[in-house]
Design a protein around this motif. Structure first.
Motif, PDB file in Angstrom:
ATOM      1  N   GLY B 153      19.449   8.490 -28.690  1.00  0.00           N
ATOM      2  CA  GLY B 153      19.030   8.522 -27.293  1.00  0.00           C
ATOM      3  C   GLY B 153      18.549   7.171 -26.782  1.00  0.00           C
ATOM      4  O   GLY B 153      17.974   6.380 -27.519  1.00  0.00           O
ATOM      5  N   TRP B 154      18.772   6.911 -25.493  1.00  0.00           N
ATOM      6  CA  TRP B 154      18.380   5.638 -24.908  1.00  0.00           C
ATOM      7  C   TRP B 154      16.874   5.568 -24.698  1.00  0.00           C
ATOM      8  O   TRP B 154      16.318   4.491 -24.555  1.00  0.00           O
ATOM      9  N   ALA B 155      16.203   6.708 -24.677  1.00  0.00           N
ATOM     10  CA  ALA B 155      14.758   6.704 -24.429  1.00  0.00           C
ATOM     11  C   ALA B 155      13.965   6.910 -25.714  1.00  0.00           C
ATOM     12  O   ALA B 155      12.783   7.220 -25.675  1.00  0.00           O
ATOM     13  N   LYS B 156      14.654   6.739 -26.850  1.00  0.00           N
ATOM     14  CA  LYS B 156      13.968   6.947 -28.125  1.00  0.00           C
ATOM     15  C   LYS B 156      12.795   5.975 -28.264  1.00  0.00           C
ATOM     16  O   LYS B 156      11.721   6.339 -28.738  1.00  0.00           O
ATOM     17  N   GLY B 157      13.033   4.717 -27.832  1.00  0.00           N
ATOM     18  CA  GLY B 157      11.990   3.704 -27.892  1.00  0.00           C
ATOM     19  C   GLY B 157      10.739   4.130 -27.146  1.00  0.00           C
ATOM     20  O   GLY B 157       9.616   3.888 -27.592  1.00  0.00           O
ATOM     21  N   LEU B 158      10.975   4.804 -26.028  1.00  0.00           N
ATOM     22  CA  LEU B 158       9.851   5.268 -25.210  1.00  0.00           C
ATOM     23  C   LEU B 158       9.006   6.282 -25.979  1.00  0.00           C
ATOM     24  O   LEU B 158       7.775   6.214 -25.987  1.00  0.00           O
ATOM     25  N   ALA B 159       9.699   7.205 -26.662  1.00  0.00           N
ATOM     26  CA  ALA B 159       8.988   8.206 -27.436  1.00  0.00           C
ATOM     27  C   ALA B 159       8.231   7.552 -28.581  1.00  0.00           C
ATOM     28  O   ALA B 159       7.089   7.909 -28.881  1.00  0.00           O
ATOM     29  N   ASP B 160       8.882   6.552 -29.221  1.00  0.00           N
ATOM     30  CA  ASP B 160       8.210   5.839 -30.312  1.00  0.00           C
ATOM     31  C   ASP B 160       6.966   5.126 -29.803  1.00  0.00           C
ATOM     32  O   ASP B 160       5.928   5.091 -30.461  1.00  0.00           O
ATOM     33  N   LEU B 161       7.111   4.561 -28.621  1.00  0.00           N
ATOM     34  CA  LEU B 161       6.012   3.824 -28.010  1.00  0.00           C
ATOM     35  C   LEU B 161       4.804   4.737 -27.809  1.00  0.00           C
ATOM     36  O   LEU B 161       3.662   4.348 -28.018  1.00  0.00           O
ATOM     37  N   LEU B 162       5.089   5.958 -27.400  1.00  0.00           N
ATOM     38  CA  LEU B 162       4.006   6.926 -27.192  1.00  0.00           C
ATOM     39  C   LEU B 162       3.480   7.459 -28.519  1.00  0.00           C
ATOM     40  O   LEU B 162       2.489   8.188 -28.561  1.00  0.00           O
ATOM     41  N   GLY B 163       4.168   7.108 -29.582  1.00  0.00           N
ATOM     42  CA  GLY B 163       3.707   7.521 -30.905  1.00  0.00           C
ATOM     43  C   GLY B 163       4.006   8.962 -31.243  1.00  0.00           C
ATOM     44  O   GLY B 163       3.423   9.525 -32.153  1.00  0.00           O
ATOM     45  N   THR B 164       4.935   9.590 -30.485  1.00  0.00           N
ATOM     46  CA  THR B 164       5.253  10.978 -30.815  1.00  0.00           C
ATOM     47  C   THR B 164       6.735  11.121 -31.064  1.00  0.00           C
ATOM     48  O   THR B 164       7.538  10.364 -30.545  1.00  0.00           O
ATOM     49  N   LYS B 165       7.052  12.094 -31.854  1.00  0.00           N
ATOM     50  CA  LYS B 165       8.441  12.469 -32.009  1.00  0.00           C
ATOM     51  C   LYS B 165       8.686  13.585 -31.006  1.00  0.00           C
ATOM     52  O   LYS B 165       7.840  14.448 -30.811  1.00  0.00           O
ATOM     53  N   ILE B 166       9.825  13.562 -30.368  1.00  0.00           N
ATOM     54  CA  ILE B 166      10.098  14.627 -29.400  1.00  0.00           C
ATOM     55  C   ILE B 166      11.123  15.605 -29.949  1.00  0.00           C
ATOM     56  O   ILE B 166      10.902  16.808 -29.982  1.00  0.00           O
ATOM     57  N   VAL B 167      12.236  15.038 -30.440  1.00  0.00           N
ATOM     58  CA  VAL B 167      13.269  15.901 -30.995  1.00  0.00           C
ATOM     59  C   VAL B 167      12.848  16.368 -32.389  1.00  0.00           C
ATOM     60  O   VAL B 167      12.295  15.596 -33.166  1.00  0.00           O
ATOM     61  N   PHE B 168      13.110  17.625 -32.686  1.00  0.00           N
ATOM     62  CA  PHE B 168      12.699  18.261 -33.942  1.00  0.00           C
ATOM     63  C   PHE B 168      11.183  18.223 -34.112  1.00  0.00           C
ATOM     64  O   PHE B 168      10.668  18.063 -35.217  1.00  0.00           O
TER      65      PHE B 168
END
Lengths: 283, 302
Positions: B153-168
């Motif tokens: 995903g193109w927004a994976k970095g964003l999720a990493d930045l927030l320190g959370t995993k979103i998928v699974f």
């Protein structure tokens, strides 16, 4: 800039009530974050595929059969639902019988019951040893794990759409015209088909379209009863899931894109027909 | 409702009508009587068809769940229901449902208010955009979040930045639930607000009331039943969501499984009795929701 926009809008009507920018802002932000931006990802991923690759994925034998199974079963289910939907709406609006309120409330059950529960309940009902499946098994008809089973699950989830579309129209229908037709000597059947049916037809079409779109996209209640036999009872949403499980994201996206286009086309078509018929009946 | 009453009144009036000299009335009476005797058979026939259809299609699946759940006795049932994975799944289901309801309530109120109280271009387009989640297969709803926040995903970095995993992970389950129930509440409120018009709000605004005060004092009392109705529908769909959640959860047992996913896992493990026992919790919730829905609908009509 902001000032200018307000001025342009003032020609149409002044925003007398305060809070336009706030409420519009919240609406657009949430809509964008939750629906539009994620949805754009599908176009983004699909655009990385070359047309040839895309074409190759969606014309794969298994994928085409998935589309055909989903579409044909959903179509039959929506047709069955249209017939029973009219009967149910008619009975609930026009007749009185014991427990009518409970029956009326029950119509929404497929909305309230989680699809996975519906799926396993229908499956155990229609397998060879099930209550209903057992009866048909004696006649040599298998229901679960065939397209008949898929259709039944789609009828289950689609019925409220049709009934709830037709019911309000029937309730509002003035029975002056029916009485007039009766006095003029029209038979019951003729009154229904010439007077009542044209009135409820647009509503029936809406219900039909919603049930069809829901049936095509349905996963939870269908996947258990379908049995997922390749080329026979594999529905299109299941193909997406299995591609995802193999981490074939591009394949899943291509299949999903076609499915999305089909659903949108159905809804668009229903909308157009509805606008036409309502014009026709109003004039 | 009023129409129906009028219909019955007319019917009952036509029978005991005293002998009248007016021939026209006589003729219409004869015709109506003829129709009524004919329609009685049709009526019974249609009612029987309807009840049979509902019994086979809707009631039998419910009965199957209850009977299969209790097949191995009450202790087995209680064991399945009080299993720690079941409790965890129930907690996650409730969490996702509550968050979805809260966010969709906020969105629903703002969206319905914006659409019904102001003039702007592209209003119909906005309404169509809001309805998109209705038209989308739940599986595709899950897919779009994988394509956005997943490994590719193109927004994976964003999720990493927030320190959370979103998928699974739990956020994915929650976000999928929000997505599939997104239009529910705005859809229920909007017709009510449209029917009410905006004269009252405009009058209040001209007298100098603030936006929030107008909402609290004027708009809210109009929409409270519709809002509650929307919340009920939203929670029904949220707790039962399967397709979108199953794609996004990764089925980490005890971590990202909601009740419907837990049912699926048990069923696929051929632990049928337990699957139906857990299902029965959802059936009870569904029936409660239906009852609440009917009560609220009754109040809304009043």
């Amino acid at each position: 800039m902001q000032q200018q926009i307000v001025k342009v809008k003032n020609k149409k009507g002044i925003h007398v009530i305060p809070g336009f920018s706030l409420s519009m802002g919240v609406t657009i932000t949430l809509l964008g974050l939750i629906v539009l931006i994620p949805l754009a990802s599908i176009a983004l991923t699909a655009s990385k595929l070359s047309p040839m690759e895309f074409f190759k994925i969606v014309t794969d034998k298994q994928v085409v059969s998935g589309y055909i199974v989903s579409l044909s079963c959903a179509l039959i289910a929506a047709l069955v639902n249209s017939v029973f939907g009219v009967i149910l709406a008619w009975v609930l609006v026009r007749y009185d019988f014991p427990c009518k309120r409970i029956v009326d409330g029950m119509i929404e059950l497929p909305f309230a019951l989680p699809t996975a529960v519906a799926g396993i309940a229908l499956t155990s009902l229609y397998v060879d040893k099930g209550w209903i499946g057992g009866i048909f098994a004696q006649a040599g008809i298998e229901i679960a794990y065939t397209s008949i089973g898929i259709t039944i699950a789609m009828i289950f989830i689609g019925i409220p759409f049709v009934v709830r579309s037709i019911q309000p129209v029937l309730e509002k229908l003035d029975n002056e015209y029916e009485e007039a037709a009766a006095i003029l000597g029209a038979s019951r059947r003729r009154i229904f088909f010439k007077v009542i049916f044209p009135e409820i037809f647009p509503a029936m079409l809406t219900g039909f379209g919603l049930a069809l779109a829901r049936g095509i996209g349905e996963y939870g209640s269908v996947v258990f009863i379908a049995g997922n036999i390749p080329l026979k009872t594999q529905i299109a949403p299941l193909l997406i899931v299995s591609k995802l499980e193999q981490y074939k994201y591009a394949d899943a996206t291509a299949i999903a894109l076609i499915l999305l286009i089909i659903s949108f086309l159905i809804l668009l078509l229903i909308n157009i027909i509805q606008v036409r018929t309502s014009k026709y009946t109003n004039s | 409702m009023a129409n129906k009453k009028a219909f019955h009144k007319k019917e009952s009036r036509s029978k005991p009508l005293p002998a009248e000299t007016d021939t026209l009335t006589e003729i219409s009476k004869v015709i109506e009587q003829k129709h009524n005797t004919g329609s009685k058979k049709v009526e019974i026939c249609l009612i029987v068809i309807s009840l049979l259809f509902l019994f086979v299609m809707l009631l039998l699946p419910l009965l199957v769940v209850v009977i299969s759940a209790l097949k191995d006795g009450f202790t087995a049932y209680m064991n399945a229901v009080t299993d720690s994975y079941t409790i965890k799944a129930l907690t996650l289901t409730i969490l996702a449902t509550v968050i979805a309801v809260v966010i969709n309530t906020v969105f629903g109120i703002f969206a319905a208010w914006t659409i019904s109280k102001y003039h702007f271009r592209g209003k119909q387009f906005l309404v169509s955009l809001i309805d998109i989640p209705f038209a989308i297969s739940p599986v595709i709803a899950g897919l779009i979040f994988i394509l956005t926040f997943g490994n590719i995903g193109w927004a994976k970095g964003l999720a990493d930045l927030l320190g959370t995993k979103i998928v699974f992970a739990v956020p994915g389950v929650v976000i999928a639930t929000i997505f599939v129930t997104f239009p529910f509440i705005s859809r229920e409120i909007l017709p009510v607000l449209n029917a009410q018009g905006k004269d009252e709000e405009e009058a209040a605004a001209l007298m100098g009331a603030s936006g929030f005060k107008i909402f609290r004092k004027i708009t809210f009392p109009h929409i409270k039943w519709a809002l509650l109705y929307g919340i009920i529908l939203c929670s029904a769909r949220a707790m039962g969501e399967f397709g979108a959640v199953s794609v996004l959860s990764g089925r980490l047992r005890g971590k990202t499984t909601t009740l419907p996913l837990h049912v699926e896992i048990l069923y696929n493990e051929f632990n049928t009795t337990a699957a139906f026992a857990v299902s029965s919790i959802l059936v009870i919730l569904a029936v409660l929701i239906l009852i609440a829905r009917n009560i609220v609908e009754y109040k809304k009509k009043q």
